[in-house]
Design a protein around this motif. Structure first.
Motif, PDB file in Angstrom:
ATOM      1  N   ILE A   6     -11.773  10.593  -7.019  1.00 32.92           N
ATOM      2  CA  ILE A   6     -13.157  10.468  -6.540  1.00 32.92           C
ATOM      3  C   ILE A   6     -13.569   9.003  -6.484  1.00 32.92           C
ATOM      4  CG2 ILE A   6     -15.564  11.002  -7.099  1.00 32.92           C
ATOM      5  CD1 ILE A   6     -14.474  13.753  -8.139  1.00 32.92           C
ATOM      6  N   ALA A   7     -13.136   8.210  -7.453  1.00 32.79           N
ATOM      7  CA  ALA A   7     -13.450   6.776  -7.436  1.00 32.79           C
ATOM      8  C   ALA A   7     -12.811   6.091  -6.232  1.00 32.79           C
ATOM      9  CB  ALA A   7     -12.985   6.122  -8.738  1.00 32.79           C
ATOM     10  N   VAL A   8     -11.553   6.421  -5.952  1.00 27.70           N
ATOM     11  CA  VAL A   8     -10.878   5.851  -4.778  1.00 27.70           C
ATOM     12  C   VAL A   8     -11.594   6.291  -3.504  1.00 27.70           C
ATOM     13  CG1 VAL A   8      -8.740   5.859  -3.418  1.00 27.70           C
ATOM     14  CG2 VAL A   8      -8.636   5.598  -5.904  1.00 27.70           C
ATOM     15  N   ALA A   9     -11.971   7.556  -3.438  1.00 24.36           N
ATOM     16  CA  ALA A   9     -12.680   8.077  -2.261  1.00 24.36           C
ATOM     17  C   ALA A   9     -14.009   7.354  -2.069  1.00 24.36           C
ATOM     18  CB  ALA A   9     -12.915   9.583  -2.414  1.00 24.36           C
ATOM     19  N   ALA A  10     -14.748   7.151  -3.158  1.00 25.23           N
ATOM     20  CA  ALA A  10     -16.044   6.468  -3.067  1.00 25.23           C
ATOM     21  C   ALA A  10     -15.870   5.020  -2.613  1.00 25.23           C
ATOM     22  CB  ALA A  10     -16.760   6.518  -4.417  1.00 25.23           C
ATOM     23  N   PHE A  11     -14.877   4.345  -3.159  1.00 27.49           N
ATOM     24  CA  PHE A  11     -14.601   2.964  -2.754  1.00 27.49           C
ATOM     25  C   PHE A  11     -14.207   2.906  -1.283  1.00 27.49           C
ATOM     26  CE2 PHE A  11     -11.603  -0.543  -2.128  1.00 27.49           C
ATOM     27  CZ  PHE A  11     -12.411  -1.613  -2.465  1.00 27.49           C
ATOM     28  N   MET A  12     -13.302   3.802  -0.890  1.00 29.68           N
ATOM     29  CA  MET A  12     -12.837   3.843   0.493  1.00 29.68           C
ATOM     30  C   MET A  12     -14.004   4.126   1.448  1.00 29.68           C
ATOM     31  SD  MET A  12      -9.660   6.159   1.890  1.00 29.68           S
ATOM     32  CE  MET A  12      -8.599   5.728   0.538  1.00 29.68           C
ATOM     33  N   GLY A  13     -14.891   5.038   1.065  1.00 28.30           N
ATOM     34  CA  GLY A  13     -16.051   5.366   1.894  1.00 28.30           C
ATOM     35  C   GLY A  13     -17.017   4.196   2.015  1.00 28.30           C
ATOM     36  N   LYS A  44     -13.203   5.044  11.383  1.00 30.54           N
ATOM     37  CA  LYS A  44     -13.316   6.508  11.389  1.00 30.54           C
ATOM     38  C   LYS A  44     -12.243   7.153  10.527  1.00 30.54           C
ATOM     39  CE  LYS A  44     -15.245   7.079  16.010  1.00 30.54           C
ATOM     40  NZ  LYS A  44     -14.977   7.610  17.355  1.00 30.54           N
ATOM     41  N   TYR A  45     -11.007   6.736  10.717  1.00 35.79           N
ATOM     42  CA  TYR A  45      -9.919   7.330   9.948  1.00 35.79           C
ATOM     43  C   TYR A  45     -10.060   7.023   8.459  1.00 35.79           C
ATOM     44  CZ  TYR A  45      -7.290   9.396  13.707  1.00 35.79           C
ATOM     45  OH  TYR A  45      -6.895  10.206  14.737  1.00 35.79           O
ATOM     46  N   GLN A  46     -10.548   5.853   8.135  1.00 37.34           N
ATOM     47  CA  GLN A  46     -10.766   5.533   6.734  1.00 37.34           C
ATOM     48  C   GLN A  46     -11.830   6.455   6.142  1.00 37.34           C
ATOM     49  OE1 GLN A  46     -11.080   1.385   5.766  1.00 37.34           O
ATOM     50  NE2 GLN A  46     -12.217   1.809   3.884  1.00 37.34           N
ATOM     51  N   MET A  47     -12.919   6.670   6.873  1.00 38.43           N
ATOM     52  CA  MET A  47     -13.978   7.548   6.379  1.00 38.43           C
ATOM     53  C   MET A  47     -13.512   8.998   6.300  1.00 38.43           C
ATOM     54  SD  MET A  47     -16.863   7.939   5.008  1.00 38.43           S
ATOM     55  CE  MET A  47     -17.846   6.471   5.228  1.00 38.43           C
ATOM     56  N   HIS A  49     -10.651  10.073   5.677  1.00 38.07           N
ATOM     57  CA  HIS A  49      -9.761  10.242   4.534  1.00 38.07           C
ATOM     58  C   HIS A  49     -10.459   9.990   3.202  1.00 38.07           C
ATOM     59  CE1 HIS A  49      -6.962  10.569   7.819  1.00 38.07           C
ATOM     60  NE2 HIS A  49      -6.328  11.363   6.985  1.00 38.07           N
ATOM     61  N   ALA A  50     -11.558   9.269   3.212  1.00 37.99           N
ATOM     62  CA  ALA A  50     -12.394   9.189   2.002  1.00 37.99           C
ATOM     63  C   ALA A  50     -12.966  10.578   1.705  1.00 37.99           C
ATOM     64  CB  ALA A  50     -13.518   8.169   2.192  1.00 37.99           C
ATOM     65  N   LEU A  51     -13.436  11.250   2.745  1.00 36.37           N
ATOM     66  CA  LEU A  51     -13.968  12.606   2.575  1.00 36.37           C
ATOM     67  C   LEU A  51     -12.861  13.582   2.175  1.00 36.37           C
ATOM     68  CD1 LEU A  51     -16.401  12.643   5.623  1.00 36.37           C
ATOM     69  CD2 LEU A  51     -16.996  12.387   3.204  1.00 36.37           C
ATOM     70  N   PHE A  52     -11.691  13.419   2.758  1.00 30.19           N
ATOM     71  CA  PHE A  52     -10.533  14.230   2.408  1.00 30.19           C
ATOM     72  C   PHE A  52     -10.228  14.095   0.908  1.00 30.19           C
ATOM     73  CE2 PHE A  52      -5.739  14.221   2.195  1.00 30.19           C
ATOM     74  CZ  PHE A  52      -5.541  15.578   2.378  1.00 30.19           C
ATOM     75  N   LEU A  53     -10.232  12.854   0.411  1.00 31.35           N
ATOM     76  CA  LEU A  53      -9.962  12.644  -1.009  1.00 31.35           C
ATOM     77  C   LEU A  53     -11.068  13.211  -1.896  1.00 31.35           C
ATOM     78  CD1 LEU A  53      -8.343   9.090  -1.169  1.00 31.35           C
ATOM     79  CD2 LEU A  53      -7.235  11.322  -1.492  1.00 31.35           C
ATOM     80  N   LEU A  54     -12.303  13.184  -1.420  1.00 30.63           N
ATOM     81  CA  LEU A  54     -13.378  13.825  -2.191  1.00 30.63           C
ATOM     82  C   LEU A  54     -13.084  15.306  -2.376  1.00 30.63           C
ATOM     83  CD1 LEU A  54     -16.740  12.269  -0.942  1.00 30.63           C
ATOM     84  CD2 LEU A  54     -15.708  12.069  -3.205  1.00 30.63           C
ATOM     85  N   PHE A  55     -12.624  15.949  -1.319  1.00 27.03           N
ATOM     86  CA  PHE A  55     -12.248  17.360  -1.429  1.00 27.03           C
ATOM     87  C   PHE A  55     -11.101  17.533  -2.421  1.00 27.03           C
ATOM     88  CE2 PHE A  55      -9.212  20.642  -0.230  1.00 27.03           C
ATOM     89  CZ  PHE A  55      -9.982  21.769  -0.518  1.00 27.03           C
ATOM     90  N   VAL A  56     -10.057  16.726  -2.261  1.00 26.25           N
ATOM     91  CA  VAL A  56      -8.882  16.832  -3.126  1.00 26.25           C
ATOM     92  C   VAL A  56      -9.276  16.638  -4.590  1.00 26.25           C
ATOM     93  CG1 VAL A  56      -6.676  15.717  -3.722  1.00 26.25           C
ATOM     94  CG2 VAL A  56      -7.219  16.215  -1.331  1.00 26.25           C
ATOM     95  N   GLY A  57     -10.152  15.685  -4.842  1.00 21.68           N
ATOM     96  CA  GLY A  57     -10.560  15.384  -6.208  1.00 21.68           C
ATOM     97  C   GLY A  57     -11.460  16.434  -6.836  1.00 21.68           C
TER      98      GLY A  57
END
Length: 129
Positions: A6-13, A44-47, A49-57
């Motif tokens: 979630i931290a990586v996703a938040a940073f990436m977003g 776009k792709y970065q965002m 995948h930030a959302l993707f990681l939020l789901f995964v986390g």
């Protein structure tokens, strides 16, 4: 592991939003329309995948091992895919010689695809490897 993802996703977003705003406002006068569209693709792709990681986390459907693999595939995928796009699309403005990064973009794309395929495959698994 979930907090780390979630931290990586938040940073990436957050970085995606910053770069998106920078592209829309700071690069508008410097880059061509085509270069701006290419830069926007990276954002776009970065965002996505930030959302993707939020789901995964936040999902309980995956084992910690699978989550860790997805985190690595996605993190490296975004770095290679979006990172190379950012550098390639701004090369004329920065004067950097980055043509060698051309092959890095599809490698990043393959890593992102692998993360999604892993999620797909593990969604059918009853094991928690």
């Amino acid at each position: 592991m979930d907090k780390k993802i979630i931290a990586v996703a938040a940073f990436m977003g957050a970085v995606a939003i910053i770069l998106g705003a920078f592209g829309a406002h700071g690069l508008k006068e410097i880059l061509s329309e085509s270069q701006l569209l290419t830069f926007e693709t990276g954002v776009k792709y970065q965002m996505y995948h930030a959302l993707f990681l939020l789901f995964v986390g936040t999902t309980g459907l995956l084992s910690e091992t699978s989550k860790k693999k997805i985190l690595w595939l996605t993190g490296l995928g975004v770095l290679f895919f979006s990172g190379s796009i950012y550098l390639l699309s701004t090369a004329t403005a920065t004067g950097l010689e980055v043509k060698f990064l051309g092959p890095v973009t599809p490698i990043g794309g393959m890593l992102l695809i692998a993360a999604w395929i892993l999620l797909f495959a593990k969604s059918f698994s009853k094991k928690t490897d």
